[in-house]
Design a protein around this motif. Sequence first.
Motif, PDB file in Angstrom:
ATOM      1  N   UNK A   1      -5.407   6.742  13.486  1.00 57.78           N
ATOM      2  CA  UNK A   1      -5.275   8.075  14.068  1.00 57.78           C
ATOM      3  C   UNK A   1      -4.012   8.088  14.910  1.00 57.78           C
ATOM      4  N   UNK A   2      -3.152   9.072  14.703  1.00 58.64           N
ATOM      5  CA  UNK A   2      -1.946   9.197  15.522  1.00 58.64           C
ATOM      6  C   UNK A   2      -2.313   9.913  16.813  1.00 58.64           C
ATOM      7  N   UNK A   3      -1.867   9.345  17.918  1.00 61.41           N
ATOM      8  CA  UNK A   3      -2.146   9.896  19.232  1.00 61.41           C
ATOM      9  C   UNK A   3      -0.830  10.379  19.836  1.00 61.41           C
ATOM     10  N   UNK A   4      -0.737  11.666  20.118  1.00 63.03           N
ATOM     11  CA  UNK A   4       0.460  12.265  20.698  1.00 63.03           C
ATOM     12  C   UNK A   4       0.201  12.579  22.167  1.00 63.03           C
ATOM     13  N   UNK A   5       1.218  12.303  22.980  1.00 65.72           N
ATOM     14  CA  UNK A   5       1.132  12.671  24.395  1.00 65.72           C
ATOM     15  C   UNK A   5       2.548  12.785  24.936  1.00 65.72           C
ATOM     16  N   UNK A   6       2.660  13.178  26.186  1.00 58.56           N
ATOM     17  CA  UNK A   6       3.987  13.194  26.821  1.00 58.56           C
ATOM     18  C   UNK A   6       4.555  11.798  26.888  1.00 58.56           C
ATOM     19  N   UNK A   7       3.675  10.793  26.776  1.00 57.77           N
ATOM     20  CA  UNK A   7       4.100   9.396  26.839  1.00 57.77           C
ATOM     21  C   UNK A   7       4.441   8.796  25.488  1.00 57.77           C
ATOM     22  N   UNK A   8       4.449   9.605  24.417  1.00 60.77           N
ATOM     23  CA  UNK A   8       4.883   9.070  23.137  1.00 60.77           C
ATOM     24  C   UNK A   8       3.922   9.335  22.012  1.00 60.77           C
ATOM     25  N   UNK A   9       4.120   8.564  20.945  1.00 61.79           N
ATOM     26  CA  UNK A   9       3.309   8.636  19.745  1.00 61.79           C
ATOM     27  C   UNK A   9       2.821   7.224  19.455  1.00 61.79           C
ATOM     28  N   UNK A  10       1.521   7.047  19.432  1.00 62.70           N
ATOM     29  CA  UNK A  10       0.917   5.749  19.163  1.00 62.70           C
ATOM     30  C   UNK A  10      -0.129   5.882  18.084  1.00 62.70           C
ATOM     31  N   UNK A  11      -0.557   4.737  17.541  1.00 59.65           N
ATOM     32  CA  UNK A  11      -1.662   4.748  16.577  1.00 59.65           C
ATOM     33  C   UNK A  11      -2.862   4.075  17.213  1.00 59.65           C
TER      34      UNK A  11
ATOM     35  N   UNK B   1       0.815  -1.215   0.000  1.00 59.95           N
ATOM     36  CA  UNK B   1       0.000   0.000   0.000  1.00 59.95           C
ATOM     37  C   UNK B   1       0.846   1.261   0.000  1.00 59.95           C
ATOM     38  N   UNK B   2       0.156   2.360  -0.209  1.00 58.71           N
ATOM     39  CA  UNK B   2       0.747   3.676   0.011  1.00 58.71           C
ATOM     40  C   UNK B   2       0.266   4.150   1.375  1.00 58.71           C
ATOM     41  N   UNK B   3       1.203   4.612   2.187  1.00 62.04           N
ATOM     42  CA  UNK B   3       0.881   5.162   3.500  1.00 62.04           C
ATOM     43  C   UNK B   3       0.914   6.680   3.373  1.00 62.04           C
ATOM     44  N   UNK B   4      -0.229   7.301   3.538  1.00 61.39           N
ATOM     45  CA  UNK B   4      -0.321   8.755   3.484  1.00 61.39           C
ATOM     46  C   UNK B   4      -0.449   9.296   4.903  1.00 61.39           C
ATOM     47  N   UNK B   5       0.508  10.113   5.309  1.00 59.06           N
ATOM     48  CA  UNK B   5       0.381  10.835   6.563  1.00 59.06           C
ATOM     49  C   UNK B   5      -0.377  12.108   6.230  1.00 59.06           C
ATOM     50  N   UNK B   6      -1.552  12.265   6.822  1.00 58.71           N
ATOM     51  CA  UNK B   6      -2.435  13.383   6.502  1.00 58.71           C
ATOM     52  C   UNK B   6      -2.806  14.147   7.760  1.00 58.71           C
ATOM     53  N   UNK B   7      -3.310  15.337   7.553  1.00 61.83           N
ATOM     54  CA  UNK B   7      -3.824  16.159   8.645  1.00 61.83           C
ATOM     55  C   UNK B   7      -5.251  16.565   8.282  1.00 61.83           C
ATOM     56  N   UNK B   8      -6.153  16.459   9.273  1.00 58.74           N
ATOM     57  CA  UNK B   8      -7.527  16.885   9.020  1.00 58.74           C
ATOM     58  C   UNK B   8      -7.708  18.350   9.404  1.00 58.74           C
ATOM     59  N   UNK B   9      -8.910  18.854   9.188  1.00 60.02           N
ATOM     60  CA  UNK B   9      -9.171  20.283   9.429  1.00 60.02           C
ATOM     61  C   UNK B   9      -9.031  20.681  10.895  1.00 60.02           C
ATOM     62  N   UNK B  10      -9.097  19.682  11.817  1.00 55.64           N
ATOM     63  CA  UNK B  10      -8.958  19.958  13.248  1.00 55.64           C
ATOM     64  C   UNK B  10      -7.518  19.813  13.727  1.00 55.64           C
ATOM     65  N   UNK B  11      -6.590  19.527  12.804  1.00 55.40           N
ATOM     66  CA  UNK B  11      -5.184  19.390  13.167  1.00 55.40           C
ATOM     67  C   UNK B  11      -4.766  17.998  13.606  1.00 55.40           C
ATOM     68  N   UNK B  12      -5.646  17.013  13.464  1.00 53.88           N
ATOM     69  CA  UNK B  12      -5.305  15.631  13.819  1.00 53.88           C
ATOM     70  C   UNK B  12      -4.468  14.998  12.710  1.00 53.88           C
ATOM     71  N   UNK B  13      -3.464  14.230  13.099  1.00 49.95           N
ATOM     72  CA  UNK B  13      -2.666  13.489  12.127  1.00 49.95           C
ATOM     73  C   UNK B  13      -3.268  12.101  11.954  1.00 49.95           C
ATOM     74  N   UNK B  14      -3.407  11.702  10.714  1.00 51.32           N
ATOM     75  CA  UNK B  14      -4.061  10.450  10.368  1.00 51.32           C
ATOM     76  C   UNK B  14      -3.213   9.729   9.329  1.00 51.32           C
ATOM     77  N   UNK B  15      -3.050   8.414   9.514  1.00 50.38           N
ATOM     78  CA  UNK B  15      -2.392   7.587   8.511  1.00 50.38           C
ATOM     79  C   UNK B  15      -3.487   6.888   7.712  1.00 50.38           C
ATOM     80  N   UNK B  16      -3.445   7.070   6.402  1.00 47.74           N
ATOM     81  CA  UNK B  16      -4.405   6.406   5.519  1.00 47.74           C
ATOM     82  C   UNK B  16      -3.618   5.497   4.595  1.00 47.74           C
ATOM     83  N   UNK B  17      -4.033   4.234   4.540  1.00 45.19           N
ATOM     84  CA  UNK B  17      -3.372   3.245   3.697  1.00 45.19           C
ATOM     85  C   UNK B  17      -4.267   2.935   2.505  1.00 45.19           C
ATOM     86  N   UNK B  18      -3.717   3.148   1.318  1.00 46.72           N
ATOM     87  CA  UNK B  18      -4.432   2.864   0.078  1.00 46.72           C
ATOM     88  C   UNK B  18      -3.745   1.686  -0.599  1.00 46.72           C
TER      89      UNK B  18
END
Length: 162
Positions: A151-161, A122-139
């Motif tokens: 959906x990428x989740x950011x926190x002081x504890x890291x970056x998770x999906x 697939x192609x992995x697209x790192x995208x941003x939505x209108x609310x500023x959320x980062x999203x990985x979309x696989x086509x």
Amino acid sequence: MGEKKTAEDAVSIARKYLEKHGFSSLKDSYYSIIDGICTINFAYTLDDVICYPDLIKVGVALDTGRIVSADTTGYLMNHKSRDIPSDVISSEDAGKALSSMLTVSSTEKAFIPMNDGNEIYSYEFLCRDKDGNDILVYINAETGKEADIKLLMYSDGGILTR
């Protein structure tokens, strides 16, 4: 005891550990920090294609920099010889399947695991939505259809999906 190492330090320490033990061609992707342990996900890469089924997780203690865990199950169970399909759509054509409400930040090629035990090129697209959320979309690179979204989740504890 206070944390002395950063997540970036932990990635470097984990990478050296993996290389020392014969694991190479790995790309670090996401990490989490829980109770002073930074756990980094590494995926095998083949000719600039990320092979997410071949995942290795390494835990590094942030106070001492010591390796405290290494889970190579994903890599050992899934690592195999792969042929990168040549009869695929272009990343530009794959991008046409994305919502117009997303802005693409980057594009990668990847094999992704599916729930049925198979994997899809697939192609992995790192995208941003209108609310500023980062999203990985696989086509799916062969069909042009959406294969997965994370959906990428950011926190002081890291970056998770999720």
